[in-house]
Design a protein around this motif. Sequence first.
Motif, PDB file in Angstrom:
ATOM      1  N   CYS A  36      18.979  48.353 133.706  1.00 38.24           N
ATOM      2  CA  CYS A  36      19.579  47.841 134.947  1.00 38.24           C
ATOM      3  C   CYS A  36      19.308  46.354 135.022  1.00 38.24           C
ATOM      4  CB  CYS A  36      18.990  48.538 136.167  1.00 38.24           C
ATOM      5  SG  CYS A  36      19.421  47.747 137.743  1.00 38.24           S
TER       6      CYS A  36
ATOM      7  N   THR B  68      19.616  44.399 137.486  1.00 35.45           N
ATOM      8  CA  THR B  68      19.078  43.958 138.768  1.00 35.45           C
ATOM      9  C   THR B  68      17.567  44.064 138.821  1.00 35.45           C
ATOM     10  OG1 THR B  68      21.095  44.687 139.851  1.00 35.45           O
ATOM     11  CG2 THR B  68      19.191  44.292 141.254  1.00 35.45           C
ATOM     12  N   CYS B  69      17.053  45.206 138.421  1.00 33.45           N
ATOM     13  CA  CYS B  69      15.615  45.412 138.586  1.00 33.45           C
ATOM     14  C   CYS B  69      14.904  45.648 137.263  1.00 33.45           C
ATOM     15  CB  CYS B  69      15.343  46.559 139.550  1.00 33.45           C
ATOM     16  SG  CYS B  69      15.830  48.171 138.916  1.00 33.45           S
TER      17      CYS B  69
ATOM     18  N   HIS C 224      21.733  55.092 140.000  1.00 35.51           N
ATOM     19  CA  HIS C 224      20.850  53.973 140.309  1.00 35.51           C
ATOM     20  C   HIS C 224      21.661  52.749 140.738  1.00 35.51           C
ATOM     21  CE1 HIS C 224      17.307  51.399 139.961  1.00 35.51           C
ATOM     22  NE2 HIS C 224      18.038  50.566 139.246  1.00 35.51           N
TER      23      HIS C 224
ATOM     24  N   HIS D 195      21.688  50.640 144.256  1.00 32.26           N
ATOM     25  CA  HIS D 195      21.606  49.190 144.472  1.00 32.26           C
ATOM     26  C   HIS D 195      22.770  48.726 145.343  1.00 32.26           C
ATOM     27  CE1 HIS D 195      18.258  47.711 142.173  1.00 32.26           C
ATOM     28  NE2 HIS D 195      18.649  48.258 141.044  1.00 32.26           N
TER      29      HIS D 195
HETATM   30 ZN   LIG Z   1      18.021  48.586 139.204  1.00 25.56          ZN
END
Ligand SMILES: [Zn+2]
Lengths: 475, 702
Positions: B517, B519-520, B537, B541
Amino acid sequence: MALPGFNLPGLGIRSTSTPQVTGTSAPDVEQPSRREELAPQSEWRFEAGFIQSYSVRLVSGHAELFGVELAQNQTHNLSGLKGAVFTWQGCELEVIGEAESEYSAQETEYATEWINLHGMLESARDGASEGPRVLVVGPDSTGKSSMVRSLAAWAVRQGRAPTVVHLDPREGLLAPPSSLTAVTIVSQMEVDGWGISPMTGPSLQPVRSPLVYHFPYATPSERPNAFKAIVTRSALTTLNKLEEDPLAKQSGIIIDTPGGLNDPKSNYDMIHHIISEFSINLVVALGSERLYNDLNRRYTSKSPEDAIAVLKLAKPGGAVERDNAYMKQLRARQVRQYFFGSKESLNPHSHSIPTNDLTIYRAKPASSDAALPSFGAEDEDDYDPAATSTSSSNTMYEKVAPSLAMTGALIAIKFCSSNSEEATIRDSAIMGYLYVADVDEARKKVRFLAPHPQRWGDRALVWGTWPEAAADLVR
Amino acid sequence: MSALSPRGSISGTSDVAVDFEDSLRDLSRNDRYEIGNLTSIAREYTEYAQAISRVLENHIKTTAPNKKLPALYVLDSIVKNVGTPYTVYLGRNLYSTFMEAYTLVDGMTRRAMDSLLKTWKEPVPGSMDHRPVFPPEIVRPIENALIKAKTAALQNQRQVQQPPYRSTPTPPQYNGQYAVPPTPNQHEQYPQYVYGNSQAAPPQQQWQPAMPPPTPQQQPPFLSLNPAARPMIDVSTLRADISALISRLQMAFAASPSDQGLITQLHALLKLKQVVDSGAVPDAALQEVRTKVTALAAVAPDPRRSPQPPVPTPQWQATPAMQQPAPYQPPASVSQAYQYPGSGTLPFAQPAASMLNHTAPPLLAPNALNGLQALLANGQKPSTPQMRTAVPALQNMPHTQLNNVQNNITAAPTSNTADLLAALSKSGVLSSLPSTTPQTAPAQNSTLPPPNTSSTTSLLASLQSILPPSQNSTPTTHAAQPAGTQSKAAIPISNSALKTFRPELVQALYDNQPNQCSTCGRRFLATEEGRAKKQRHLDWHFRTNQRLADPNASRGQHRQWFLDEVEWISIPEFDPSTASAADTTAAATVQKKRGAQDQYIRAPAGITRLTCTVCQEEMKSSYSEELQDWVFTNAVYYNGKPAHATCVEEMKKPWGGGGGGSLAAALSMTGQRQRSATPESSLGKRKAEGTLAGNGARLKTG
Ligand SMILES: [Zn+2]
Ligand SMILES: [Zn+2]
């Protein structure tokens, strides 16, 4: 604003446009930024202050902070943290802002030891119904908490759900200081902390649900028997929880402890108590040859079925002492974050309550009777909840009338009735904390700051002298 | 009427739900009055919303295909006119509710459903609330599945040389419900009545000018996807197809409960679904499973016949023209068909007659059904979603039927490939598979020649090769196999083992989970399950960011109180950022137990603050993740005025056992762990189960 009547200079109201700023707000001015190239298995050590913003961005490669992988091209705010961004594969970092200290380091044998320990735990989890139960001990500033974080983060990355039990009242975990916390971790850990305890509304990270007990003293040795009672209670609930959750049971328990636990003079009484209550089967001694030798002698010499493995790990080169000033700031930040949030912006609520409606117990300072060897059972029958300010030196709590001295203190709300027995109050988990914003002795009113709009009913309130009053939370 | 009616079983506790269910069962057509009536019940009894929603979902799943659309209109009317909490409850299973119905209905109903789906992406017309009827994350997966299925169907169609098209061109049971009304009340039909100009109305004019006339061939191929034309298998569609097959068989079973073949088939399919659901099937193998499912769909009994009451003559005799192979229906004949003056109960497709007609002697073992009945009586949870679906039907069966089911379930208790194959083969599923191009056999084909059995052996072999070896049959909510642990050598617990660097440990954390991912930074396995998890997931988000961007979302946010011990012990731990609907539902169920704190009042429009009539403190509204709406939490009406639920509770019930109670509860949960009087008390004689023993716990360090 949620608090009519409160003046909150720079607190609680944070612009959503700067979500990367954690904790005390920092001016969003242009910060010096530079690139750092890190070789495989090296790390970027930093000690960042609370006031100045300090952040890193992973430009290329892979990197992690105590087991939590950094996403590429995301800016991670690290202010108020002391730690090391480690890379197994090598990476390029962009560092923004100023730290009190920062440098790259190649001596990272500790990381190999830690991940090997993780590998051992994974081996113990594979195919087992009941996973390893690990107790981490060692002097302060030897990297215990960082290692516990890493072990938990790595386990979660492999689909496990480890339960972390945090027994250091000086620093909270998902709760303010004076909390002893247990939490099962099922979602990815955060780069900058243990995450967020449940709140209303959306949050950037999945929330975690801790179970929180209250030990309002700086170190277990101030009230060893109370500490042990809470350990017993915490073990009871934690082991019960694991029975309810096969994955958590398989993933096991990791217990972090304060350095003050390792008292050779007491024959490691409290360590032994934890080992026994939690059925620990692996003890990890960090940064102390003597502690390791003592424990190893004691536990590995037993009969095979009673033997407990003891491992010795070195103190990481990057582990630094966190001085009193730093710890005090950290505690203040934790208290503030409990009420106001950090990345998430929370609105605490004001409750004004007549003193006559309040039953507050003071957790007596240890100095008065710490030396007494036993407390509790045999005196329980004598304890009279109606008597105020009992002078019996054997008691831990005394009923007190609200006074100006409470201003700025944290009050724990116990999950028990206000007229419970002392042992019940001592052992009960807590529902939350109140902050004493104002005591009006003339008008006989106390104004509390509470995290939640709902009143707490007739529950026992406990005022501890630890942590110290946070005078600047509200003015 | 139908033996499938889940009367009194689903709701269990609620008479309201039973009443609702009764009215629902009577709804056989697009009846504005009845739909309005059902909507009123739903509005009046929002406290039973969950039970009502389940009844409705179940009805849509189990009712005859010609009754599905009216039932879907009930759903539509409720979510649009009542809204929360129904949008939440019905939204959870909307995918399966919608898709399973979609696979079973005819083309015309599908178009009506397409229109319906479109309206769910938009706000309720004329409403102040500008949010869509259902949030995008609920509607989008359905749309995606439909798009994929349609594309595949078209591709498939192009490749077909001699398609044995379904002979029935139209769905006579619709006999003009909207197109050519048999009654004069078209103007007051449901879609019009709701919002006047609602887009839910599926008049044929909507598609006729815009698209090429839908040919009947476009309908059946929904299940007849050509694997060759599809490089990637959409697992959710596959699952939906398997589920649809299962419901068809369940209905056929209800109609002819003594059919051993059906029972075995059903059982085999349930297992196949478990295997597919578990995510343990490699991509390549999914292709094969898809082919088999398609083939099965082609020969499976069609339930549209079974729920009907006995008819005097075989239906197809009434329409002999439909027996003729009709490779292509010109548009003219299509529109003609809408006016077909059929009886309304006329099935438009014929099941494979041999399957429905062959009967086996009922197996009567007098005591055999006690276990199953006990299970049903105790309300114990069935082990799989499929069984849960089946239970309502089972509960209404006479003993002899239960007996049959039980015998078959106990006959094959384990779930592995061999069993599955045996069951498939025994049930005639495998032997009835056409030997070539099974994907060209549409589901409703009634003129299929007798199946060629020569290929059974090869099919067995191919199934054997694609399905995973024998493994745990019960899919759990947690990953059975932890991420990235494929080839791990056990590391002994010793000080010396700490020193050597083991690259495989790092690989397990990085390389083995390549799907990251952005983003994280969270990583996922490169398996189908990993991909599904990542999708959930990313959706999480997206939802979170959307909510955070909403300026209203942060008003009144506050921390929750910590859990007490009993709550903490029992709260199901799951990762909300990858949670499936099942996890969320389980958690919500547990949360429900929390009592007063969880009572809420929906925020009246524009009202953000109320005053508690008990404590005079202000009450603020907050956004409920679960209800997807603004609510006053911890709120009830007390003497007609709003108050904190806890304030009212405190007033009514003085503080009793308190924390002692929760301790007592905690202790009573196990019984074996007694807390003794002193803090010194040791729980410590408990032994860990020696899990470390095999991994070096006894190794001396050094
Ligand atoms: Zn994520
Ligand atoms: Zn109130």
